[in-house]
Design a protein around this motif. Structure first.
Motif, PDB file in Angstrom:
ATOM      1  N   GLY A  80       0.912  -1.032  -0.006  1.00  0.00           N
ATOM      2  CA  GLY A  80       0.111   0.060   0.022  1.00  0.00           C
ATOM      3  C   GLY A  80       0.803   1.344  -0.008  1.00  0.00           C
ATOM      4  N   LEU A  81       1.983   1.366   0.914  1.00  0.00           N
ATOM      5  CA  LEU A  81       2.761   2.512   0.956  1.00  0.00           C
ATOM      6  C   LEU A  81       3.376   2.625  -0.311  1.00  0.00           C
ATOM      7  CD1 LEU A  81       4.652   1.726   4.185  1.00  0.00           C
ATOM      8  CD2 LEU A  81       3.128   3.684   3.888  1.00  0.00           C
ATOM      9  N   ALA A  82       3.901   1.595  -1.260  1.00  0.00           N
ATOM     10  CA  ALA A  82       4.434   1.703  -2.507  1.00  0.00           C
ATOM     11  C   ALA A  82       3.392   2.293  -3.621  1.00  0.00           C
ATOM     12  CB  ALA A  82       5.101   0.360  -2.944  1.00  0.00           C
ATOM     13  N   LEU A  83       2.126   1.568  -3.587  1.00  0.00           N
ATOM     14  CA  LEU A  83       1.440   2.054  -4.627  1.00  0.00           C
ATOM     15  C   LEU A  83       0.886   3.311  -4.368  1.00  0.00           C
ATOM     16  CD1 LEU A  83      -0.977  -1.217  -4.614  1.00  0.00           C
ATOM     17  CD2 LEU A  83       0.677  -0.513  -6.420  1.00  0.00           C
ATOM     18  N   GLY A  84       0.662   3.663  -3.105  1.00  0.00           N
ATOM     19  CA  GLY A  84       0.125   5.344  -2.914  1.00  0.00           C
ATOM     20  C   GLY A  84       1.266   6.251  -3.264  1.00  0.00           C
ATOM     21  N   ALA A  85       2.771   5.868  -2.982  1.00  0.00           N
ATOM     22  CA  ALA A  85       3.642   6.871  -3.319  1.00  0.00           C
ATOM     23  C   ALA A  85       3.781   7.031  -4.770  1.00  0.00           C
ATOM     24  CB  ALA A  85       4.986   6.350  -2.594  1.00  0.00           C
ATOM     25  N   ALA A  86       3.856   5.638  -5.562  1.00  0.00           N
ATOM     26  CA  ALA A  86       4.088   5.720  -6.858  1.00  0.00           C
ATOM     27  C   ALA A  86       2.977   6.240  -7.800  1.00  0.00           C
ATOM     28  CB  ALA A  86       3.898   4.117  -7.526  1.00  0.00           C
ATOM     29  N   GLY A  87       1.734   6.076  -7.218  1.00  0.00           N
ATOM     30  CA  GLY A  87       0.605   6.920  -7.911  1.00  0.00           C
ATOM     31  C   GLY A  87       0.682   8.333  -7.890  1.00  0.00           C
ATOM     32  N   THR A  88       0.790   8.950  -6.828  1.00  0.00           N
ATOM     33  CA  THR A  88       1.000  10.378  -6.595  1.00  0.00           C
ATOM     34  C   THR A  88       2.153  10.925  -7.393  1.00  0.00           C
ATOM     35  OG1 THR A  88       0.675  12.238  -5.053  1.00  0.00           O
ATOM     36  CG2 THR A  88       2.402  10.516  -4.346  1.00  0.00           C
ATOM     37  N   LEU A  89       3.276  10.332  -7.485  1.00  0.00           N
ATOM     38  CA  LEU A  89       4.330  10.591  -8.267  1.00  0.00           C
ATOM     39  C   LEU A  89       4.002  10.880  -9.696  1.00  0.00           C
ATOM     40  CD1 LEU A  89       7.373   8.599  -6.889  1.00  0.00           C
ATOM     41  CD2 LEU A  89       6.700  10.852  -6.449  1.00  0.00           C
ATOM     42  N   PHE A  90       3.254   9.753 -10.399  1.00  0.00           N
ATOM     43  CA  PHE A  90       2.885   9.886 -11.752  1.00  0.00           C
ATOM     44  C   PHE A  90       1.973  11.112 -11.912  1.00  0.00           C
ATOM     45  CE2 PHE A  90       4.878   5.661 -12.143  1.00  0.00           C
ATOM     46  CZ  PHE A  90       4.900   5.728 -13.309  1.00  0.00           C
ATOM     47  N   GLN A  91       0.796  11.013 -10.995  1.00  0.00           N
ATOM     48  CA  GLN A  91      -0.056  12.279 -10.984  1.00  0.00           C
ATOM     49  C   GLN A  91       0.520  13.429 -10.966  1.00  0.00           C
ATOM     50  OE1 GLN A  91      -2.542  10.637  -7.878  1.00  0.00           O
ATOM     51  NE2 GLN A  91      -3.757   9.600  -9.234  1.00  0.00           N
ATOM     52  N   ARG A  92       1.411  13.756 -10.185  1.00  0.00           N
ATOM     53  CA  ARG A  92       1.788  15.261  -9.891  1.00  0.00           C
ATOM     54  C   ARG A  92       2.798  15.435 -11.234  1.00  0.00           C
ATOM     55  NH1 ARG A  92       3.878  16.084  -3.922  1.00  0.00           N
ATOM     56  NH2 ARG A  92       4.477  18.195  -4.980  1.00  0.00           N
ATOM     57  N   ALA A 273      -5.061   6.880  -3.827  1.00  0.00           N
ATOM     58  CA  ALA A 273      -4.308   7.491  -2.845  1.00  0.00           C
ATOM     59  C   ALA A 273      -3.983   8.939  -2.833  1.00  0.00           C
ATOM     60  CB  ALA A 273      -3.070   6.633  -2.564  1.00  0.00           C
ATOM     61  N   GLY A 274      -3.453   9.502  -3.536  1.00  0.00           N
ATOM     62  CA  GLY A 274      -3.105  10.789  -3.962  1.00  0.00           C
ATOM     63  C   GLY A 274      -4.330  11.753  -3.696  1.00  0.00           C
ATOM     64  N   PRO A 275      -5.483  11.468  -4.558  1.00  0.00           N
ATOM     65  CA  PRO A 275      -6.623  12.529  -4.496  1.00  0.00           C
ATOM     66  C   PRO A 275      -7.197  12.503  -3.203  1.00  0.00           C
ATOM     67  CG  PRO A 275      -6.575  11.468  -6.591  1.00  0.00           C
ATOM     68  CD  PRO A 275      -5.486  10.735  -5.905  1.00  0.00           C
ATOM     69  N   LEU A 276      -7.238  11.321  -2.664  1.00  0.00           N
ATOM     70  CA  LEU A 276      -8.005  11.217  -1.168  1.00  0.00           C
ATOM     71  C   LEU A 276      -7.003  11.954  -0.070  1.00  0.00           C
ATOM     72  CD1 LEU A 276      -9.435   7.613  -1.200  1.00  0.00           C
ATOM     73  CD2 LEU A 276     -10.709   9.760  -1.521  1.00  0.00           C
ATOM     74  N   ALA A 277      -5.809  11.726  -0.387  1.00  0.00           N
ATOM     75  CA  ALA A 277      -4.761  12.351   0.663  1.00  0.00           C
ATOM     76  C   ALA A 277      -4.872  14.106   0.556  1.00  0.00           C
ATOM     77  CB  ALA A 277      -3.348  12.072   0.436  1.00  0.00           C
ATOM     78  N   ALA A 290       1.765  11.400   2.699  1.00  0.00           N
ATOM     79  CA  ALA A 290       0.391  11.313   3.123  1.00  0.00           C
ATOM     80  C   ALA A 290      -0.274  10.551   2.102  1.00  0.00           C
ATOM     81  CB  ALA A 290      -0.223  12.756   3.031  1.00  0.00           C
ATOM     82  N   ALA A 291       0.288  10.643   0.897  1.00  0.00           N
ATOM     83  CA  ALA A 291      -0.417   9.685   0.067  1.00  0.00           C
ATOM     84  C   ALA A 291       0.051   8.212   0.119  1.00  0.00           C
ATOM     85  CB  ALA A 291       0.051  10.385  -1.538  1.00  0.00           C
ATOM     86  N   ALA A 292       1.338   8.292   0.281  1.00  0.00           N
ATOM     87  CA  ALA A 292       1.854   6.774   0.673  1.00  0.00           C
ATOM     88  C   ALA A 292       1.072   6.060   1.632  1.00  0.00           C
ATOM     89  CB  ALA A 292       3.200   6.802   1.225  1.00  0.00           C
ATOM     90  N   PHE A 293       0.726   6.785   3.008  1.00  0.00           N
ATOM     91  CA  PHE A 293       0.107   5.943   4.035  1.00  0.00           C
ATOM     92  C   PHE A 293      -1.496   5.951   3.660  1.00  0.00           C
ATOM     93  CE2 PHE A 293       3.523   7.915   6.686  1.00  0.00           C
ATOM     94  CZ  PHE A 293       4.113   6.751   7.267  1.00  0.00           C
ATOM     95  N   MET A 294      -1.917   6.822   2.782  1.00  0.00           N
ATOM     96  CA  MET A 294      -3.499   6.747   2.444  1.00  0.00           C
ATOM     97  C   MET A 294      -3.575   5.433   1.574  1.00  0.00           C
ATOM     98  SD  MET A 294      -6.340   7.445   1.997  1.00  0.00           S
ATOM     99  CE  MET A 294      -6.655   9.466   2.747  1.00  0.00           C
ATOM    100  N   GLY A 295      -2.373   5.310   0.854  1.00  0.00           N
ATOM    101  CA  GLY A 295      -2.333   3.995  -0.048  1.00  0.00           C
ATOM    102  C   GLY A 295      -2.263   2.811   0.794  1.00  0.00           C
TER     103      GLY A 295
END
Length: 342
Positions: A80-92, A273-277, A290-295
């Motif tokens: 979950g940490l990895a997916l949340g962090a990766a997702g927000t990196l791509f989105q940003r 994860a990113g949008p919810l954070a 925050a996005a990683a922990f949300m993931g």
């Protein structure tokens, strides 16, 4: 002077909110980690959870905690940490809430490589993670090269990524259709995605990757703050925009590939994860932590539901798919309404 003090005070408040939100989500992830160890066929009280983790409890309790429940709970947290962090990196980097590794070919490429390994009999404990890592990295490189036109625009990158993802999925479908029944069943099980499939070797690789990601996140945060001001402003500030984009995307690819190698392609966590954070952060901006922990919170919750909410257990990816599909529909509808208003 008042304006300067006001701006300074606002930045201080924003930093405080980021820390509070990240800390709150970290506590929630820790609580869900303990809950995942406590509940199961036999409910364990908190004292037995602690004694089981430390190895000081009854042998049966230690076995239940360490051998049966701890690996899956750790997998849900780390993935979950990895997916949340990766997702927000791509989105940003790409400036689009739909710019998720799920749609940009990275996850699909990792899946195709892993299914290829399964179909051709290379399904060892380390071979599948290695195949997923290689597939994700090669697919990301292919998308970047195809999208390159004197630089990479976000819009072109997303379009090329969707096309490459579709192509990779078609190859995966062909391989499954041509495989032996046993191999096809194993491949389909892996493609659904479940944290319960993570092997000790994959978990070790994931833990090492997340440890290395901590300093990389500091670098990525600094780079993203410049890139989000626009290329012209970023160059004035000394950023090398294309190089920095490649570096941040490379960090995201490594995270998503290792997570996919551990548990299969679990959908929508990276996207959500990113949008919810950001909903919790409000005007404080964005935070990789925050996005990683949300993931982690999202995946842990999904895995608990997958194990205990139904009369029979289901794969984690089934639950994340149920929650992710409505989000995509809502995002597209909201974007369409904004376009109409313009």
């Amino acid at each position: 002077m008042t304006a300067v003090l006001t701006a300074t005070g606002q930045r201080a408040l924003a930093r405080r909110r980021v820390r509070l939100v990240a800390a709150g989500l970290a506590l929630a992830a820790a609580g869900l980690f303990g809950l995942a160890i406590a509940i199961g066929g036999e409910l364990l009280p908190p004292v037995e959870v602690v004694t089981g983790l430390t190895g000081t409890g009854e042998p049966s309790t230690v076995f239940i905690v360490r051998e049966l429940r701890l690996p899956r709970a750790a997998a849900a947290l780390l993935i979950g940490l990895a997916l949340g962090a990766a997702g927000t990196l791509f989105q940003r980097v790409l400036g689009n809430p739909l710019a998720s590794p799920d749609f940009l070919g990275v996850t699909a490429g990792a899946g195709t490589a892993t299914v290829t390994a399964i179909v051709f009999g290379a399904s060892g404990a380390l071979l599948l993670p290695a195949a997923a890592l290689a597939g994700g990295a090669l697919t990301a490189a292919l998308v970047y090269l195809l999208a390159w036109r004197r630089g990479v625009s976000a819009y072109r990158f997303i379009l090329v990524g969707v096309g490459v993802a579709t192509f990779a999925q078609s190859i995966t479908s062909y391989l499954v259709a041509r495989a032996e029944m046993r191999d096809a069943r194993e491949a389909l099980t892996w493609l659904v995605g479940s944290v319960g499939m993570a092997s000790p070797e994959a978990l070790t690789l994931l833990a090492v990757t997340m440890a290395l990601f901590a300093p990389a996140a500091v670098y990525a945060s600094r780079v993203l703050r410049a890139l989000e001001l626009g290329d012209a402003t970023a160059r004035v500030l000394g950023a090398r925009t294309q190089r920095d984009r490649v570096a941040v995307l490379g960090i995201g690819v490594a995270l998503i590939a290792v997570a996919t190698a551990a548990a299969g392609p679990i959908a929508f966590i990276a996207m959500l994860a990113g949008p919810l954070a950001r909903l919790l952060l409000r005007r404080a901006g964005q935070s990789i932590a925050a996005a990683a922990f949300m993931g982690a919170v999202l995946l842990q919750t999904a895995d608990l539901l997958a194990q205990h909410a139904l009369p029979w257990p289901v794969s984690t990816g089934v639950v994340t798919g149920v929650f992710g599909a409505p989000y995509i529909a809502w995002t597209l509808i909201t974007a369409a309404r904004r376009s109409d208003l313009r």
